[in-house]
Enzyme design. Structure first.
Site, mmCIF file in Angstrom:
data_model
loop_
_atom_site.group_PDB
_atom_site.id
_atom_site.type_symbol
_atom_site.label_atom_id
_atom_site.label_comp_id
_atom_site.label_asym_id
_atom_site.label_seq_id
_atom_site.Cartn_x
_atom_site.Cartn_y
_atom_site.Cartn_z
ATOM 1 N N ALA A 252 0.433 0.693 -6.530
ATOM 2 C CA ALA A 252 0.270 2.122 -6.793
ATOM 3 C C ALA A 252 0.737 2.917 -5.574
ATOM 4 O O ALA A 252 0.737 2.401 -4.459
ATOM 5 C CB ALA A 252 -1.200 2.413 -7.066
ATOM 6 N N GLY B 79 -1.039 -2.898 -7.544
ATOM 7 C CA GLY B 79 -0.571 -2.538 -8.880
ATOM 8 C C GLY B 79 0.721 -3.252 -9.251
ATOM 9 O O GLY B 79 1.014 -3.451 -10.437
ATOM 10 N N GLU C 275 -0.412 -6.399 -10.607
ATOM 11 C CA GLU C 275 -1.077 -6.091 -11.881
ATOM 12 C C GLU C 275 -0.028 -5.835 -12.969
ATOM 13 O O GLU C 275 -0.192 -6.243 -14.125
ATOM 14 C CB GLU C 275 -1.988 -4.880 -11.717
ATOM 15 C CG GLU C 275 -3.186 -5.198 -10.815
ATOM 16 C CD GLU C 275 -4.035 -3.979 -10.506
ATOM 17 O OE1 GLU C 275 -3.500 -3.021 -9.906
ATOM 18 O OE2 GLU C 275 -5.221 -3.980 -10.863
ATOM 19 N N GLU D 138 -5.978 -4.373 -2.326
ATOM 20 C CA GLU D 138 -6.661 -3.073 -2.451
ATOM 21 C C GLU D 138 -7.889 -2.959 -1.559
ATOM 22 O O GLU D 138 -8.220 -1.887 -1.065
ATOM 23 C CB GLU D 138 -7.066 -2.832 -3.914
ATOM 24 C CG GLU D 138 -5.922 -2.453 -4.843
ATOM 25 C CD GLU D 138 -5.180 -3.651 -5.427
ATOM 26 O OE1 GLU D 138 -5.302 -4.770 -4.888
ATOM 27 O OE2 GLU D 138 -4.456 -3.453 -6.416
HETATM 28 C C1 3H9 Z 1 -3.068 -0.210 -5.773
HETATM 29 O O1 3H9 Z 1 -2.084 -0.770 -6.130
HETATM 30 C C2 3H9 Z 1 -4.167 0.227 -6.691
HETATM 31 C C3 3H9 Z 1 -4.069 -0.356 -8.078
HETATM 32 O O2 3H9 Z 1 -4.765 -1.583 -8.121
HETATM 33 C C4 3H9 Z 1 -4.744 0.515 -9.105
HETATM 34 C C5 3H9 Z 1 -4.159 1.863 -9.339
HETATM 35 C C6 3H9 Z 1 -4.836 2.598 -10.449
HETATM 36 N N1 3H9 Z 1 2.379 3.506 -1.657
HETATM 37 O O3 3H9 Z 1 4.781 -0.698 5.755
HETATM 38 P P1 3H9 Z 1 6.196 -0.254 5.813
HETATM 39 C C7 3H9 Z 1 5.656 3.124 2.271
HETATM 40 S S1 3H9 Z 1 -3.312 0.216 -4.130
HETATM 41 C C8 3H9 Z 1 3.036 4.462 -1.000
HETATM 42 O O4 3H9 Z 1 6.616 0.546 6.980
HETATM 43 P P2 3H9 Z 1 6.954 -3.027 5.822
HETATM 44 C C9 3H9 Z 1 5.173 3.225 3.700
HETATM 45 O O5 3H9 Z 1 4.288 4.304 3.864
HETATM 46 C C10 3H9 Z 1 -1.833 -0.325 -3.316
HETATM 47 N N2 3H9 Z 1 3.863 4.210 0.038
HETATM 48 O O6 3H9 Z 1 7.207 -1.470 5.626
HETATM 49 C C11 3H9 Z 1 6.486 3.417 4.439
HETATM 50 O O7 3H9 Z 1 6.850 4.775 4.303
HETATM 51 P P3 3H9 Z 1 7.612 5.521 5.495
HETATM 52 C C12 3H9 Z 1 -1.844 -1.773 -3.041
HETATM 53 C C13 3H9 Z 1 4.001 2.944 0.424
HETATM 54 O O8 3H9 Z 1 8.195 -3.677 5.385
HETATM 55 C C14 3H9 Z 1 7.458 2.574 3.639
HETATM 56 O O9 3H9 Z 1 6.864 2.395 2.357
HETATM 57 N N3 3H9 Z 1 -0.706 -2.130 -2.234
HETATM 58 C C15 3H9 Z 1 3.333 1.896 -0.204
HETATM 59 O O10 3H9 Z 1 6.430 -3.282 7.193
HETATM 60 C C16 3H9 Z 1 7.724 1.216 4.226
HETATM 61 O O11 3H9 Z 1 6.471 0.584 4.474
HETATM 62 C C17 3H9 Z 1 -0.758 -2.237 -0.892
HETATM 63 O O12 3H9 Z 1 -1.811 -2.102 -0.303
HETATM 64 C C18 3H9 Z 1 2.501 2.213 -1.308
HETATM 65 N N4 3H9 Z 1 1.844 1.266 -2.003
HETATM 66 O O13 3H9 Z 1 5.783 -3.399 4.825
HETATM 67 C C19 3H9 Z 1 0.532 -2.528 -0.174
HETATM 68 N N5 3H9 Z 1 3.653 0.730 0.408
HETATM 69 O O14 3H9 Z 1 8.914 4.795 5.665
HETATM 70 C C20 3H9 Z 1 0.737 -1.533 0.925
HETATM 71 C C21 3H9 Z 1 4.513 1.046 1.378
HETATM 72 O O15 3H9 Z 1 7.742 6.923 5.020
HETATM 73 N N6 3H9 Z 1 1.994 -1.684 1.615
HETATM 74 N N7 3H9 Z 1 4.735 2.379 1.404
HETATM 75 O O16 3H9 Z 1 6.726 5.391 6.696
HETATM 76 C C22 3H9 Z 1 2.210 -2.656 2.533
HETATM 77 O O17 3H9 Z 1 1.382 -3.512 2.763
HETATM 78 C C23 3H9 Z 1 3.499 -2.636 3.295
HETATM 79 O O18 3H9 Z 1 3.983 -1.308 3.281
HETATM 80 C C24 3H9 Z 1 4.600 -3.566 2.707
HETATM 81 C C25 3H9 Z 1 5.946 -3.287 3.438
HETATM 82 C C26 3H9 Z 1 4.163 -5.006 2.959
HETATM 83 C C27 3H9 Z 1 4.788 -3.290 1.254
#
Ligand code: 3H9
Length: 709
Positions: A63, A104, A107, A127
Site C-alpha cells: 500500500a 499489500g 496480499e 506492516e
Molecule cells: C501495507 O501494505 C498495508 C496493507 O497490508 C493494507 C492496506 C489496506 N509506499 O526505501 P527506498 C518509496 S503497508 C509509499 O529509498 P530501497 C520511498 O519513500 C506497506 N512509498 O528504496 C522512496 O521514496 P523517495 C507495507 C514507498 O530500494 C522510494 O519508494 N510495505 C513505499 O532502499 C524508494 O524507497 C512496506 O512496509 C510504500 N509502500 O527499498 C515496504 N515503499 O525516493 C516499505 C517505498 O521519494 N518499503 N516507497 O524517497 C520498503 O521497505 C523499501 O522502500 C523497499 C525499497 C524495500 C521497498
C-alpha cells in the site's frame, strides 16, 4: 491520467504490468487502473488467463504508506475490496513476482490463484514495522496457505521470506531461475493451466489451524494465549503485535468473510493509532535523511575501495568490522605491536561470539577476518581512499594524528575523525586540506549501532560529504549530517537531558525513580543506568573540558563529580549510581545520602518529586535543545534528530523520536511548561529553563510541527 498499468495480450493471455515507479506502491490511482485492467481481461472472451507483474524490478512494495491517515487510504477502490474482487474472477490469475512483494504487494499476489517468483525475490508482510497489521487479507490468506504458526512467525516479525522457503511453505507454486526468465515461466504456467482447463483458483487444503510443516497437527488449545504471555514484555507499549495475534486467531476461528471483516476493523484501529503514525514518520524520516541542499545526483563521488582505521581500541576495531562485514578491505593502524595484537584479538573474539550465536558461519568469519590487516606503519595506509581516526578523545592527540595523515596520505583521500564532541574544524585546521576532513561519529558498539553522525566542517567539500554518505549506506548505517558544535546532535541534546536528571537527584528523586520514569516512556535505558554503562569517568572527562561554560551553575552534575572522586565509575568498578553484582543492578542508599549531603551544601530544599515532573523536566530540556539545534542550522530537519535519538540513544521508535513525541504533546504545551518550571524552580529555573527562540516563534505563528522558520 498517467497510465500506471501496461495492458497487453499475447494469444490467450492478458499481461497486466504495474508501472508505478519506483516500487509500485498501491495508491488510489494504481488501484483504480488495476481494477479496470482486470475487469477488461475478465470481460474479454479471448483472454483465458491473466498474468500480473511489475514492469520494473519490483512486483510491489505494498500500500502507499503516504496515504495512511488520509481519506485516500480507503478511497474506492480500496485495497481489500479490490483483492476480494480479484478472487472472484473465474479465469486463472497468476502473480509473477519479481524483486519484492511486500505488504499489500504480497496480499495482491495471495489474492491471485497462482504465484510464481524469480529465485532472488523476497516476500513479506512488514506492516508491523509501521505499527499496522496486513489489512488486505494477509492475516486471513497467509494462515490458510501456510498454517497459522508459520503465518504468525512472519507477520509478527515482519521479516521477509525467500523463495525457497516460500515454496516449501506452500506460498509459491513455481520459482523461475532468474529475473529474465520470470515472465516466460509465468506464461508457460498460464498456458499449462489453460491446457488442463484449471479453475480460476486451485483447490488447496485450507489449514489455518495447522502449524506448518506438520500438517495434520492442530494448534494446541491455548496456543494464542501462550504466545501472548510469552511475548508480553517484549511488546511493552505497543499495540500492533496484539492486533496481529487477534487477526490470526480470527483466521483460525472464523470463516474467510468474517475473518476479513475482523481484520478490517483491527486495521482501521491500527491506522488511527499514534504508534503507527510515529512509525510511518520514522519510515519517511529514514528516506529523507540523506537529502541535503547542494547535494544531488550530480555531486561527484570519490571512489572508496581502500579504507584505513587509526587506533585498534574497542572503537577502532568495531569501525573496522563494519567495512569487513560489507566485504571491503580495511587496514587497522596502531603505534605499538602489543596494542595492535590486542585489537585484532578482540575483533576475532567478537566474530567468534557471532559464530557461537549462529549469526555467522565459521567460513564467513574467516572471510571477514581476512579483509582486516594490521599495520604499525603509516606508509601502509598512504594509498587509502578513506582514513578514519579513532584515537583517544583529546584534541591535541587527534590533531597530531591529522598532521601525520596530512603528511602521509595521498591527495584526495578523505580524512575522517571519530570524535564524539570535539571541534572538527579545529582538527581540520592542522591539515593543508580541510576540505577533505569530515567527522564520522560512530556509536558504540560500532559494529552494531546503526547511527552514524556525519559532521560537516566549515570547509568540508560537497563531494566528501556525498561520498561519506554513500559509504555509510554501503556499511548499513543511518547517516545523519550534523554541523560542528559541542556534542553534535546526539551528545549535545544528551547534556541538558542528563543535567536535569542529575539536578532531580539533588532535589529529592532517586536514580531508580528517574530511570523508571524514562524506561516507562519506552527508553531502552534510564539515564543513570546508561552513565554507569558508558563510564562515569568518561562523562567526567567531557565536563572537565567545559568547566568554564558550566561555572555559573554551582550544582552542575556535582553528584557525578563526587562519584568520580570516589572511584565509582559505574559498571566497570561495580559501583556507580547503582551497585552491581554481575549483571544485577541494585539501588545504593549511599548515593542518596551523597545527594542529600550535596543538596545541603548547596542549600537545595529536598522534596518529594512526582514522576510527571521527572518526565517533563528531562523531556522538555531534551526537546528544547533539539529545537535550538534546528534553529542554529546544526541539523537539517527535525526528523533527523528523531533518527539520532532512536538509533543512538534508545528512544522508543514507536514514539517516533523526541521531536515527533514533542509535537504530539503540543508545542504550546511545551512552551507553557518551560515557563512554568522557570517560575517554580527559582534561580535554577531562570538559569536553564529558557525556551528556544524557534519554539517561541513556532508557537506565535500557530505551527504544530517543529520546522525552521
Ligand atoms: C501495507 O501494505 C498495508 C496493507 O497490508 C493494507 C492496506 C489496506 N509506499 O526505501 P527506498 C518509496 S503497508 C509509499 O529509498 P530501497 C520511498 O519513500 C506497506 N512509498 O528504496 C522512496 O521514496 P523517495 C507495507 C514507498 O530500494 C522510494 O519508494 N510495505 C513505499 O532502499 C524508494 O524507497 C512496506 O512496509 C510504500 N509502500 O527499498 C515496504 N515503499 O525516493 C516499505 C517505498 O521519494 N518499503 N516507497 O524517497 C520498503 O521497505 C523499501 O522502500 C523497499 C525499497 C524495500 C521497498
Amino acid at each position: 491520467m498517467n497510465s500506471l498499468i501496461n495492458y497487453r495480450c499475447e494469444g490467450p493471455l492478458a499481461l497486466i504490468g504495474l508501472a508505478s515507479a519506483p516500487v509500485n506502491a498501491l495508491g488510489q490511482a494504481l488501484r483504480e487502473q488495476l481494477l479496470e485492467a482486470c475487469e477488461r481481461a475478465a470481460a474479454d472472451a479471448s483472454v483465458k488467463a491473466i498474468i500480473l507483474h511489475g514492469e520494473g524490478s519490483v512486483f510491489s512494495a505494498g500500500a502507499d504508506i503516504s496515504e495512511f491517515g488520509s481519506p485516500a487510504s480507503f478511497a474506492k477502490p480500496d485495497l481489500p475490496s479490490l483483492l476480494t474482487r480479484l478472487t472472484e474472477l473465474d479465469k486463472p490469475l497468476i502473480a509473477a513476482i519479481g524483486g519484492l512483494a511486500l505488504g499489500g504487494g504480497l496480499e495482491l499476489a495471495m489474492a491471485c490463484g497462482y504465484r510464481v517468483a524469480e529465485a532472488g525475490a523476497r516476500m513479506g508482510l512488514p506492516e508491523i514495522k509501521l505499527g499496522l497489521l496486513p489489512g488486505a487479507g494477509g492475516t486471513q490468506r497467509l494462515p490458510r496457505l501456510i498454517g497459522a504458526a508459520a503465518a504468525l512467525k512472519y507477520i509478527s516479525s515482519g521479516e521477509p521470506i525467500g523463495t525457497h522457503r516460500a515454496q516449501v511453505l506452500g506460498l509459491l507454486d513455481w520459482v523461475a531461475p532468474t529475473a529474465d526468465s520470470l515472465l516466460e515461466t509465468a506464461k508457460a504456467l498460464a498456458l499449462a493451466l489453460i491446457h488442463r482447463q484449471a479453475p480460476g483458483r486451485p483447490c488447496r487444503p485450507c489449514r489455518p489451524n495447522w502449524p506448518h510443516p506438520t500438517p495434520g497437527t492442530a494448534l494446541l488449545p491455548g496456543y494464542f494465549a501462550d504466545y501472548r504471555a510469552a511475548n508480553q514484555s517484549r511488546w511493552k507499549g505497543q499495540s500492533a503485535p496484539q492486533r496481529v495475534v487477534a487477526a490470526i486467531e480470527a483466521a483460525c476461528n472464523l470463516p474467510l468473510a468474517e475473518g476479513l471483516a475482523r481484520e478490517g476493523e483491527l486495521f482501521k484501529e491500527a491506522e488511527a493509532s499514534t504508534e503507527s503514525e510515529a512509525l510511518r514518520h520514522v519510515f519517511f524520516a529514514e528516506r529523507e535523511v540523506g537529502k541535503l541542499p547542494g547535494l544531488d545526483t550530480g555531486t561527484s563521488i570519490r571512489p572508496v575501495n581502500r579504507v584505513a582505521v587509526i587506533g585498534a581500541g574497542t572503537m577502532g576495531g568495531g569501525i573496522a568490522m563494519n567495512f569487513a562485514n560489507a566485504g571491503m578491505a580495511v587496514t587497522l593502524l596502531e603505534l605499538r605491536a602489543d596494542a595492535l595484537e590486542r585489537g585484532l584479538a578482540l575483533i576475532r573474539k567478537n566474530y567468534e561470539t557471532s559464530v557461537e550465536r549462529g549469526k555467522l558461519t565459521s567460513e564467513q568469519m574467516e572471510q571477514r577476518l581476512a579483509l582486516i590487516h594490521g599495520t604499525l606503519d603509516y606508509a601502509n595506509i598512504a594509498d587509502a581512499d578513506l582514513v578514519i581516526e579513532a584515537v583517544f578523545e583529546e584534541l591535541a592527540i587527534k590533531q597530531q594524528v591529522f598532521r601525520t595523515l596530512d603528511e602521509e596520505c595521498k591527495v584526495g583521500a578523505i580524512l575522517a575523525s571519530n570524535t564524539s564532541t570535539l571541534d572538527v574544524d579545529a582538527i581540520a585546521a592542522v591539515t593543508r586540506r580541510p576540505q577533505d576532513v569530515v567527522g564520522l561519529h560512530f556509536f558504540s558498539p560500532a559494529n552494531v549501532m546503526r547511527l552514524l553522525e556525519v559532521v560537516r566542517g566549515a570547509a568540508t567539500a560537497a563531494d566528501v560529504l556525498a561520498t561519506t554518505l554513500k559509504v555509510a549506506k554501503r556499511i548499513g548505517k543511518i547517516p545523519v549530517v550534523s554541523g560542528v558544535c559541542f556534542g553534535f546532535i546526539g551528545n549535545r541534546m544528551l547534556e541538558p537531558y542528563s543535567r536535569e536528571a542529575h539536578r532531580l537527584l539533588l532535589e529529592g528523586a532517586t536514580p531508580a525513580q528517574v530511570d523508571n520514569v524514562l524506561t516507562s516512556l519506552g527508553m531502552a535505558m534510564g539515564v543513570f543506568a546508561m552513565h554507569d554503562l558508558a563510564g562515569i569517568d568518561v562523562s567526567f572527562l567531557v565536563r572537565e573540558s567545559r568547566r568554564e561554560v558550566l561555572a555559573h551553575d554551582p550544582g552542575y552534575c556535582k553528584l557525578a563529580d563526587a562519584l568520580y572522586a570516589l572511584g565509582r565509575f559505574g559498571q566497570k568498578t561495580n559501583r556507580g549510581y547503582y551497585l552491581y553484582e554481575g549483571r544485577e543492578r541494585k539501588d545504593d542508599p549511599e548515593v542518596v545520602a551523597l545527594a542529600e549531603k550535596i543538596a545541603g551544601e548547596l542549600g537545595i530544599q529536598r522534596r518529594v518529586i512526582s514522576d510527571q515532573e521527572i518526565h517533563d523536566r528531562c523531556v522538555l530540556m531534551l526537546v528544547n535543545e533539539g529545537i535550538q539545534l534546528l534553529d542554529e542550522g546544526i541539523c537539517q530537519r527535525s526528523s533527523d534528530i528523531d533518527l539520532v535519538w532512536i538509533n543512538g540513544y534508545g528512544f522508543p521508535v514507536w514514539r517516533g523520536g523526541p521531536m515527533h513525541y514533542a509535537e504530539g504533546l503540543g508545542l504550546e504545551h511545551l512552551l507553557e511548561r518551560i515557563g512554568h518550571y522557570r517560575e517554580v524552580l527559582g534561580g535554577y529555573g531562570a538559569m536553564w529553563f529558557q525556551p528556544a527562540h524557534l519554539l517561541e516563534r513556532l508557537v506565535a505563528s500557530g505551527k504544530t510541527g517543529v520546522e525552521r522558520l
